[in-house]
Design a protein around this motif. Structure first.
Motif, PDB file in Angstrom:
ATOM      1  N   GLU A  61     -51.499  52.678  93.501  1.00  0.00           N
ATOM      2  CA  GLU A  61     -51.278  51.283  92.767  1.00  0.00           C
ATOM      3  C   GLU A  61     -52.348  51.214  91.705  1.00  0.00           C
ATOM      4  OE1 GLU A  61     -50.027  48.396  90.992  1.00  0.00           O
ATOM      5  OE2 GLU A  61     -48.564  49.147  92.774  1.00  0.00           O
ATOM      6  N   PRO A  62     -52.400  51.165  90.279  1.00  0.00           N
ATOM      7  CA  PRO A  62     -53.219  51.067  89.147  1.00  0.00           C
ATOM      8  C   PRO A  62     -53.381  49.695  89.009  1.00  0.00           C
ATOM      9  CG  PRO A  62     -51.014  51.305  88.200  1.00  0.00           C
ATOM     10  CD  PRO A  62     -50.795  51.091  89.586  1.00  0.00           C
ATOM     11  N   THR A  63     -53.400  48.567  89.700  1.00  0.00           N
ATOM     12  CA  THR A  63     -53.572  47.201  89.149  1.00  0.00           C
ATOM     13  C   THR A  63     -54.913  46.859  88.699  1.00  0.00           C
ATOM     14  OG1 THR A  63     -51.686  46.653  90.856  1.00  0.00           O
ATOM     15  CG2 THR A  63     -53.024  44.822  90.035  1.00  0.00           C
ATOM     16  N   ALA A  64     -55.629  47.379  89.565  1.00  0.00           N
ATOM     17  CA  ALA A  64     -57.171  46.994  89.169  1.00  0.00           C
ATOM     18  C   ALA A  64     -57.514  47.199  87.671  1.00  0.00           C
ATOM     19  CB  ALA A  64     -58.220  47.687  89.989  1.00  0.00           C
ATOM     20  N   VAL A  65     -56.923  48.382  87.223  1.00  0.00           N
ATOM     21  CA  VAL A  65     -57.236  49.300  86.068  1.00  0.00           C
ATOM     22  C   VAL A  65     -56.250  48.181  84.922  1.00  0.00           C
ATOM     23  CG1 VAL A  65     -56.963  50.958  84.221  1.00  0.00           C
ATOM     24  CG2 VAL A  65     -57.942  51.264  86.520  1.00  0.00           C
ATOM     25  N   LEU A  66     -55.032  48.263  85.365  1.00  0.00           N
ATOM     26  CA  LEU A  66     -54.077  47.666  84.453  1.00  0.00           C
ATOM     27  C   LEU A  66     -54.406  46.124  84.249  1.00  0.00           C
ATOM     28  CD1 LEU A  66     -50.703  49.097  85.201  1.00  0.00           C
ATOM     29  CD2 LEU A  66     -52.717  50.014  83.819  1.00  0.00           C
ATOM     30  N   SER A  67     -55.144  45.467  85.145  1.00  0.00           N
ATOM     31  CA  SER A  67     -55.320  43.899  85.230  1.00  0.00           C
ATOM     32  C   SER A  67     -56.563  43.668  84.369  1.00  0.00           C
ATOM     33  CB  SER A  67     -55.487  43.374  86.565  1.00  0.00           C
ATOM     34  OG  SER A  67     -56.544  43.875  87.265  1.00  0.00           O
ATOM     35  N   ALA A  68     -57.245  44.565  83.852  1.00  0.00           N
ATOM     36  CA  ALA A  68     -58.487  44.479  83.036  1.00  0.00           C
ATOM     37  C   ALA A  68     -58.039  43.880  81.728  1.00  0.00           C
ATOM     38  CB  ALA A  68     -59.183  45.642  82.899  1.00  0.00           C
ATOM     39  N   ARG A  69     -58.841  42.436  81.436  1.00  0.00           N
ATOM     40  CA  ARG A  69     -58.230  41.930  80.392  1.00  0.00           C
ATOM     41  C   ARG A  69     -58.793  42.546  79.112  1.00  0.00           C
ATOM     42  NH1 ARG A  69     -58.656  35.519  81.647  1.00  0.00           N
ATOM     43  NH2 ARG A  69     -57.133  35.203  83.453  1.00  0.00           N
ATOM     44  N   THR A  70     -57.872  42.776  77.841  1.00  0.00           N
ATOM     45  CA  THR A  70     -58.279  43.215  76.499  1.00  0.00           C
ATOM     46  C   THR A  70     -59.253  42.128  76.064  1.00  0.00           C
ATOM     47  OG1 THR A  70     -56.126  44.268  76.508  1.00  0.00           O
ATOM     48  CG2 THR A  70     -57.440  43.857  74.457  1.00  0.00           C
ATOM     49  N   PRO A  71     -60.422  42.594  75.562  1.00  0.00           N
ATOM     50  CA  PRO A  71     -61.252  41.521  74.808  1.00  0.00           C
ATOM     51  C   PRO A  71     -60.515  40.992  73.570  1.00  0.00           C
ATOM     52  CG  PRO A  71     -61.946  43.906  74.557  1.00  0.00           C
ATOM     53  CD  PRO A  71     -61.033  43.884  75.541  1.00  0.00           C
ATOM     54  N   LYS A  72     -60.985  39.840  73.393  1.00  0.00           N
ATOM     55  CA  LYS A  72     -60.483  39.205  72.187  1.00  0.00           C
ATOM     56  C   LYS A  72     -61.080  39.290  70.794  1.00  0.00           C
ATOM     57  CE  LYS A  72     -58.211  35.262  74.669  1.00  0.00           C
ATOM     58  NZ  LYS A  72     -58.325  33.660  74.994  1.00  0.00           N
ATOM     59  N   PHE A  73     -60.202  39.757  69.861  1.00  0.00           N
ATOM     60  CA  PHE A  73     -61.094  39.960  68.591  1.00  0.00           C
ATOM     61  C   PHE A  73     -59.976  39.191  67.498  1.00  0.00           C
ATOM     62  CE2 PHE A  73     -58.616  43.731  69.539  1.00  0.00           C
ATOM     63  CZ  PHE A  73     -57.770  43.660  68.462  1.00  0.00           C
ATOM     64  N   THR A  74     -60.547  38.838  66.448  1.00  0.00           N
ATOM     65  CA  THR A  74     -59.800  38.461  65.330  1.00  0.00           C
ATOM     66  C   THR A  74     -59.437  39.719  64.505  1.00  0.00           C
ATOM     67  OG1 THR A  74     -61.345  36.495  65.237  1.00  0.00           O
ATOM     68  CG2 THR A  74     -60.004  37.027  63.307  1.00  0.00           C
ATOM     69  N   ALA A  75     -58.291  39.694  64.335  1.00  0.00           N
ATOM     70  CA  ALA A  75     -57.692  40.752  63.343  1.00  0.00           C
ATOM     71  C   ALA A  75     -57.987  40.709  61.873  1.00  0.00           C
ATOM     72  CB  ALA A  75     -56.009  40.779  63.565  1.00  0.00           C
ATOM     73  N   LYS A  76     -58.513  41.766  61.471  1.00  0.00           N
ATOM     74  CA  LYS A  76     -59.000  41.688  60.016  1.00  0.00           C
ATOM     75  C   LYS A  76     -57.824  41.740  59.159  1.00  0.00           C
ATOM     76  CE  LYS A  76     -63.381  44.081  60.476  1.00  0.00           C
ATOM     77  NZ  LYS A  76     -64.267  45.260  60.234  1.00  0.00           N
ATOM     78  N   LEU A  77     -57.704  40.843  58.326  1.00  0.00           N
ATOM     79  CA  LEU A  77     -56.653  40.750  57.357  1.00  0.00           C
ATOM     80  C   LEU A  77     -57.027  41.859  56.222  1.00  0.00           C
ATOM     81  CD1 LEU A  77     -55.738  37.020  57.273  1.00  0.00           C
ATOM     82  CD2 LEU A  77     -54.565  38.490  58.368  1.00  0.00           C
ATOM     83  N   PRO A  78     -55.844  42.359  55.713  1.00  0.00           N
ATOM     84  CA  PRO A  78     -56.103  43.304  54.785  1.00  0.00           C
ATOM     85  C   PRO A  78     -56.471  42.690  53.359  1.00  0.00           C
ATOM     86  CG  PRO A  78     -53.930  43.009  55.125  1.00  0.00           C
ATOM     87  CD  PRO A  78     -54.515  42.349  56.103  1.00  0.00           C
ATOM     88  N   ARG A  79     -57.208  43.328  52.539  1.00  0.00           N
ATOM     89  CA  ARG A  79     -57.551  42.551  51.162  1.00  0.00           C
ATOM     90  C   ARG A  79     -57.019  43.698  50.143  1.00  0.00           C
ATOM     91  NH1 ARG A  79     -64.010  41.778  51.555  1.00  0.00           N
ATOM     92  NH2 ARG A  79     -63.885  40.492  53.709  1.00  0.00           N
ATOM     93  N   PRO A  80     -55.595  42.729  49.528  1.00  0.00           N
ATOM     94  CA  PRO A  80     -55.105  43.592  48.358  1.00  0.00           C
ATOM     95  C   PRO A  80     -55.825  42.897  47.400  1.00  0.00           C
ATOM     96  CG  PRO A  80     -53.720  41.642  49.386  1.00  0.00           C
ATOM     97  CD  PRO A  80     -54.818  41.902  50.249  1.00  0.00           C
ATOM     98  N   LEU A  81     -55.667  43.991  46.399  1.00  0.00           N
ATOM     99  CA  LEU A  81     -56.162  43.713  44.843  1.00  0.00           C
ATOM    100  C   LEU A  81     -55.006  42.654  44.307  1.00  0.00           C
ATOM    101  CD1 LEU A  81     -57.644  46.393  45.570  1.00  0.00           C
ATOM    102  CD2 LEU A  81     -57.645  46.927  43.193  1.00  0.00           C
ATOM    103  N   ALA A  82     -55.705  42.028  43.532  1.00  0.00           N
ATOM    104  CA  ALA A  82     -54.831  41.058  42.462  1.00  0.00           C
ATOM    105  C   ALA A  82     -53.919  42.172  41.611  1.00  0.00           C
ATOM    106  CB  ALA A  82     -55.620  40.298  41.448  1.00  0.00           C
ATOM    107  N   GLU A  83     -52.990  41.640  40.892  1.00  0.00           N
ATOM    108  CA  GLU A  83     -52.328  42.658  40.237  1.00  0.00           C
ATOM    109  C   GLU A  83     -52.878  43.012  39.017  1.00  0.00           C
ATOM    110  OE1 GLU A  83     -48.197  41.391  39.505  1.00  0.00           O
ATOM    111  OE2 GLU A  83     -47.892  39.980  41.199  1.00  0.00           O
ATOM    112  N   ASP A  84     -53.786  42.325  38.316  1.00  0.00           N
ATOM    113  CA  ASP A  84     -54.340  42.781  37.129  1.00  0.00           C
ATOM    114  C   ASP A  84     -55.401  43.792  37.721  1.00  0.00           C
ATOM    115  OD1 ASP A  84     -55.834  40.924  38.292  1.00  0.00           O
ATOM    116  OD2 ASP A  84     -56.526  39.997  36.287  1.00  0.00           O
ATOM    117  N   ALA A  85     -56.154  43.707  38.888  1.00  0.00           N
ATOM    118  CA  ALA A  85     -57.146  44.516  39.240  1.00  0.00           C
ATOM    119  C   ALA A  85     -56.548  45.886  39.636  1.00  0.00           C
ATOM    120  CB  ALA A  85     -57.621  43.785  40.448  1.00  0.00           C
ATOM    121  N   ALA A  86     -55.099  45.723  40.266  1.00  0.00           N
ATOM    122  CA  ALA A  86     -54.698  46.874  40.847  1.00  0.00           C
ATOM    123  C   ALA A  86     -54.089  47.778  39.363  1.00  0.00           C
ATOM    124  CB  ALA A  86     -53.187  46.708  41.496  1.00  0.00           C
ATOM    125  N   ARG A  87     -53.762  47.092  38.329  1.00  0.00           N
ATOM    126  CA  ARG A  87     -53.648  47.757  37.032  1.00  0.00           C
ATOM    127  C   ARG A  87     -55.056  48.554  36.442  1.00  0.00           C
ATOM    128  NH1 ARG A  87     -49.570  43.647  36.195  1.00  0.00           N
ATOM    129  NH2 ARG A  87     -51.140  42.406  35.157  1.00  0.00           N
TER     130      ARG A  87
END
Length: 307
Positions: A103-129
């Motif tokens: 029974e792997p409960t001790a391992v599977l019950s370990a809580r995943t640390p919370k983190f803030t997902a990094k949002l991608p940074r797209p370029l503006a349309e003129d910057a992409a061109r």
């Protein structure tokens, strides 16, 4: 893996082979899994004071898991990386528990640390061109400039990963109106090719000193070998410094920009998911999360109960 018992080492190797064969995990993913799980097993060996056989590994406690996570944190590992390591350990333990009957409960019950997902940074349309145009100017050699421009045009115009663009072969030219791309996990998708991308690749081919051999890479390095991703990363670094763009203006940012600009133009999120080759819609949403206001605007205009 010197600190790991032979039985644990063999089990880890068998699991990794299964991940490669059954889930078609990439070499990069397998290497990360191997490092993460081996690191965990090595810590447990030191923590317990002796090499841990499979029987001992089945007795891992919640306290052991907390000790490993605290140790890993103490090594300067951030929440995101720790979450990745924990995910690998849990996946290994699910498999091991099923195989060994514990029974792997001790391992599977370990809580995943919370983190803030990094949002991608797209370029503006003129910057992409501007990026596409400026990339071409970084080389004194006409064909190299045309090559770099063609690659970056494919990243932005077709939403390709850099590995997908550099994976194109001589047999793929001249580019048709659609491209068949084999992406992550050998998943196939069809992407439309804009006339601008067709023209950029055609111009590169006219100037390229190397012939378009069917099985050879389409994009060549200066000596004729396959073009490396680092070469495109470097030329984009030079261009972004000239344009005053942030460090986030990378090859992958061009793919983010493709998705975001399509959404801005009224593109359907599920259609964009197909074009990007994402297995999950949530991944596509992360690419376009910066445009939540656009989604709300569409909702308010089109939903029958809005307003």
């Amino acid at each position: 893996m010197t600190l790991i018992s032979p039985a644990a080492r063999d089990a880890l190797q068998t699991w990794l082979e299964g991940q490669k064969a059954l889930k078609d995990a990439s070499d990069h993913t397998i290497a990360a899994y191997s490092r993460d799980v081996a690191g965990f097993l090595g810590f447990i060996t030191e923590h317990k004071g002796q090499a841990q056989g499979l029987g001992a590994l089945s007795q891992i406690t919640v306290s052991d898991m907390r000790a490993w996570m605290a140790f890993t944190r103490g090594q300067g590992v951030g929440s995101r990386s720790l979450a990745r390591k924990l995910s690998a350990v849990k996946s290994f333990y699910r498999w091991l528990a099923e195989r060994e009957g514990f029974e792997p409960t001790a391992v599977l019950s370990a809580r995943t640390p919370k983190f803030t997902a990094k949002l991608p940074r797209p370029l503006a349309e003129d910057a992409a061109r501007d990026m596409i145009e400026t990339v071409e100017m970084q080389s004194d050699t006409d064909w190299v400039g045309a090559r770099d421009m063609a690659v970056v045009t494919l990243l932005y115009g077709c939403g390709l990963r850099i590995s997908e663009a550099l994976g194109l072969k001589g047999r793929d030219v001249p580019l048709a109106e659609t491209l068949r791309i084999i992406g992550k996990g050998n998943k196939e998708r069809i992407v439309p090719v804009l006339p601008a991308a067709q023209a950029a690749v055609a111009r590169y081919m006219r100037l390229c000193p190397f012939p378009a051999e069917p099985d050879a890479p389409l994009f060549r390095g200066v000596r004729g070998g396959a073009l490396s991703p680092r070469a495109i990363q470097k030329v984009m670094e030079q261009a972004r410094m000239q344009l005053g763009l942030p460090a986030s203006a990378t090859p992958h940012a061009m793919r983010h920009s493709f998705a975001t600009h399509l959404l801005n133009a009224g593109g359907d999120l599920r259609a964009i998911q197909e074009l990007l080759g994402h297995a999950s819609l949530s991944t596509t949403q992360a690419y376009t999360a910066v445009d939540l206001n656009r989604i709300l605007e569409v909702y308010e205009k089109t939903h029958p109960k809005a307003g």
